[in-house]
Motif scaffolding. Sequence first.
Motif, mmCIF file in Angstrom:
data_model
loop_
_atom_site.group_PDB
_atom_site.id
_atom_site.type_symbol
_atom_site.label_atom_id
_atom_site.label_comp_id
_atom_site.label_asym_id
_atom_site.label_seq_id
_atom_site.Cartn_x
_atom_site.Cartn_y
_atom_site.Cartn_z
ATOM 1 N N GLN A 139 0.870 -1.480 0.078
ATOM 2 C CA GLN A 139 0.201 -0.135 0.276
ATOM 3 C C GLN A 139 1.162 0.959 -0.243
ATOM 4 O O GLN A 139 1.870 1.240 0.310
ATOM 5 N N LEU A 140 0.985 2.384 -0.611
ATOM 6 C CA LEU A 140 0.982 3.951 -0.722
ATOM 7 C C LEU A 140 0.125 4.858 -0.890
ATOM 8 O O LEU A 140 -1.432 4.501 -1.080
ATOM 9 N N ARG A 141 0.168 5.648 0.097
ATOM 10 C CA ARG A 141 -1.284 6.123 1.331
ATOM 11 C C ARG A 141 -0.520 7.990 1.582
ATOM 12 O O ARG A 141 0.826 8.020 1.228
ATOM 13 N N TYR A 142 -1.830 8.824 0.422
ATOM 14 C CA TYR A 142 -0.646 10.091 0.680
ATOM 15 C C TYR A 142 -2.013 11.093 1.452
ATOM 16 O O TYR A 142 -3.272 10.690 1.588
ATOM 17 N N ASP A 143 -1.671 11.927 2.729
ATOM 18 C CA ASP A 143 -2.566 12.780 4.018
ATOM 19 C C ASP A 143 -2.041 13.769 3.625
ATOM 20 O O ASP A 143 -0.944 14.407 3.214
ATOM 21 N N LEU A 144 -3.138 14.508 3.781
ATOM 22 C CA LEU A 144 -2.276 16.262 3.480
ATOM 23 C C LEU A 144 -4.303 16.959 4.334
ATOM 24 O O LEU A 144 -5.426 16.683 4.210
ATOM 25 N N ASP A 145 -3.416 17.673 5.192
ATOM 26 C CA ASP A 145 -4.492 18.749 6.124
ATOM 27 C C ASP A 145 -4.507 19.611 5.582
ATOM 28 O O ASP A 145 -3.328 20.380 5.554
ATOM 29 N N LEU A 146 -5.363 20.289 5.333
ATOM 30 C CA LEU A 146 -5.577 21.434 4.052
ATOM 31 C C LEU A 146 -5.023 22.535 5.664
ATOM 32 O O LEU A 146 -5.866 23.721 4.902
ATOM 33 N N SER A 167 -5.608 9.593 -0.300
ATOM 34 C CA SER A 167 -6.213 8.789 -1.412
ATOM 35 C C SER A 167 -4.585 7.455 -0.969
ATOM 36 O O SER A 167 -3.353 7.897 -0.898
ATOM 37 N N ARG A 168 -5.196 6.542 -1.387
ATOM 38 C CA ARG A 168 -4.092 5.642 -1.788
ATOM 39 C C ARG A 168 -4.412 4.335 -2.261
ATOM 40 O O ARG A 168 -5.653 4.302 -3.103
ATOM 41 N N TYR A 169 -3.487 3.238 -2.863
ATOM 42 C CA TYR A 169 -3.388 2.964 -3.616
ATOM 43 C C TYR A 169 -2.627 0.789 -3.149
ATOM 44 O O TYR A 169 -1.546 1.148 -2.662
ATOM 45 N N ILE A 170 -3.412 0.111 -3.354
ATOM 46 C CA ILE A 170 -3.150 -1.311 -2.899
ATOM 47 C C ILE A 170 -3.255 -1.997 -3.987
ATOM 48 O O ILE A 170 -3.688 -1.911 -4.555
ATOM 49 N N SER A 171 -2.093 -2.899 -4.228
ATOM 50 C CA SER A 171 -2.210 -4.089 -4.533
ATOM 51 C C SER A 171 -2.438 -5.737 -4.560
ATOM 52 O O SER A 171 -0.992 -5.475 -3.440
ATOM 53 N N GLY A 172 -2.678 -6.201 -4.549
ATOM 54 C CA GLY A 172 -2.046 -7.971 -4.417
ATOM 55 C C GLY A 172 -2.042 -8.518 -5.251
ATOM 56 O O GLY A 172 -3.323 -8.711 -6.349
ATOM 57 N N ASP A 173 -1.238 -10.156 -4.500
ATOM 58 C CA ASP A 173 -1.213 -10.775 -5.529
ATOM 59 C C ASP A 173 -0.626 -12.123 -4.823
ATOM 60 O O ASP A 173 -0.633 -12.139 -3.912
ATOM 61 N N HIS A 174 0.049 -12.930 -5.985
ATOM 62 C CA HIS A 174 0.390 -14.609 -5.261
ATOM 63 C C HIS A 174 -0.796 -15.162 -4.934
ATOM 64 O O HIS A 174 -0.647 -15.523 -3.633
ATOM 65 N N ASP A 226 -8.700 4.055 -2.923
ATOM 66 C CA ASP A 226 -9.777 5.025 -2.318
ATOM 67 C C ASP A 226 -8.854 5.951 -2.828
ATOM 68 O O ASP A 226 -8.192 6.472 -2.403
ATOM 69 N N ILE A 227 -10.243 6.801 -2.375
ATOM 70 C CA ILE A 227 -10.000 8.914 -2.467
ATOM 71 C C ILE A 227 -10.933 9.177 -1.496
ATOM 72 O O ILE A 227 -12.360 8.666 -2.144
ATOM 73 N N GLU A 228 -11.172 9.791 -0.360
ATOM 74 C CA GLU A 228 -11.584 10.464 0.720
ATOM 75 C C GLU A 228 -11.055 11.688 0.455
ATOM 76 O O GLU A 228 -10.554 12.458 0.945
ATOM 77 N N LEU A 229 -12.255 12.591 0.558
ATOM 78 C CA LEU A 229 -12.035 14.095 1.628
ATOM 79 C C LEU A 229 -13.022 14.431 2.254
ATOM 80 O O LEU A 229 -14.041 13.875 2.097
ATOM 81 N N ARG A 230 -12.976 15.073 3.629
ATOM 82 C CA ARG A 230 -13.471 15.135 4.514
ATOM 83 C C ARG A 230 -13.366 16.929 4.898
ATOM 84 O O ARG A 230 -12.357 17.311 5.204
ATOM 85 N N TYR A 231 -14.700 17.222 5.516
ATOM 86 C CA TYR A 231 -14.224 17.978 6.005
ATOM 87 C C TYR A 231 -15.932 18.498 7.673
ATOM 88 O O TYR A 231 -16.462 17.786 7.034
ATOM 89 N N VAL A 232 -14.240 19.702 8.618
ATOM 90 C CA VAL A 232 -14.975 19.154 10.119
ATOM 91 C C VAL A 232 -15.385 20.262 10.137
ATOM 92 O O VAL A 232 -14.657 21.755 10.731
ATOM 93 N N VAL A 233 -16.904 20.573 10.088
ATOM 94 C CA VAL A 233 -16.842 22.170 10.912
ATOM 95 C C VAL A 233 -16.000 22.466 12.385
ATOM 96 O O VAL A 233 -16.810 22.210 13.513
#
Length: 437
Positions: free
Chosen positions: A332-339, A351-358, A385-392
């Motif tokens: 898995q490779l994942r990136y997080d950003l706090d705006l 955003s993350r990408y996961i690859s499985g094999d074998h 996966d891509i996720e956008l989240r906002y909390v007031v």
Amino acid sequence: MKLNPLSACPLLLLGALSPHLMAEEAGGFLEDSHLVRTQRNFYFHRNLLNNPGGQNYREEWAHGMMLDFASGYTRGTVGLGIDAYANLGLKLDSSRARTGTDLLPVDSRGEPEDEYSEVGAAVKLRVSRSELKYGSQAPMNPVFGTGNARLFTPMAIGFSLNSREVDDLLLDAGHFTAGNDGNSTNNDGALKALYAQVETRRVDYAGFGWTPSDSTSLTAYTSRFDDIWRQYYAGASQRLVLDDERALTFDLNLYRTLDEGQKLAGEIDNTTWSASARYSQGPHGVTLAYQRVHGDEPFDYLGFDRQSGTSIFLANSVQVLDFNAPNERSWQLRYDLDLAAFGVPGLSFMSRYISGDHIDDSHYQGGPNGAYGRYGDDGKRWERDIELRYVVQSGAARDLSLRLRQASIRSTEEVARADTADNNELRVIVEYPLQLL
């Protein structure tokens, strides 16, 4: 324990009267009580791409209202208390042709219900810093976790014991005999092995969590799903602060699962582990994870009638897939950003990408009770996966959150048949908790 769904109204009335009851009664029972009302609006769209002869298009929209009450304890050496909840789910949009998201229950004709409700409660007893509880509960630990991936949280019925007599050390044990899905009003549903879909009427677990510092934690648990498996878990986490802006976090999770009793899920001899490293610098975070299954059957965990629990503390168990197929290895490779750092506090991106094999179960020896689907001998798959989240952050709508989650998965043919068909999905979740007490 579950009550008749129609009896949800008394608990809602209790919520309205609680401030008056609190004023009339002295003692810790009401002084330390909390009452939270949560509104959750959930839109779920899933388009299955390779489900021949099945339902390819699923789309539902529902609204949930939750009232959660947690009392304090009566005064004295032995304190008594109660936790209770009431849920009401409403169909906003669905049809017989578009069900299958598990947001709404369906009737005997396959039609989604217009509404459903339930009430549950647990009594609790406290001595010193130890608590014994019986009734409807939502435990959360590596071998028995109920989860919250749909409108309501699945609940388990039984006993739990938590003790914090020693600082930084949690001792945790439980005995559960029934449960129900978040979209069900059944008060005596089954506890299951999720992937094998076989039932057990008894689950026992015990474990501890030790946090000697804010940056270090160690966890160990054991559990028994009667006549299915014995499972053992060990986990460790370490955070290294490099400077004011940078940090490294390492996580390790290890499960060992062996068949037990009547072997209702067949023969099981499975070791599954994951390791991850997260580098954070200011608002940015990058995670790299590796996960490995050693066994000719999938790594399995708690399920209910239709929904899954969350007792899979593995790095690559993500939005749709668990990457837990026989002998599977995954990255898995994942990136997080706090705006907040860019002038938008409360807004975050992932955003993350996961690859499985074998993937290979060609040597599966499940025997006559073998319950797992066949994955083939050269399987591969991936999920994005891509996720956008906002909390007031302030004002009358403080803590109101909006969450957009998009996922796409692709698999080889046999893996898709045995696990999850290729699909693209979108989830939109709006949630507003409001503390009344």
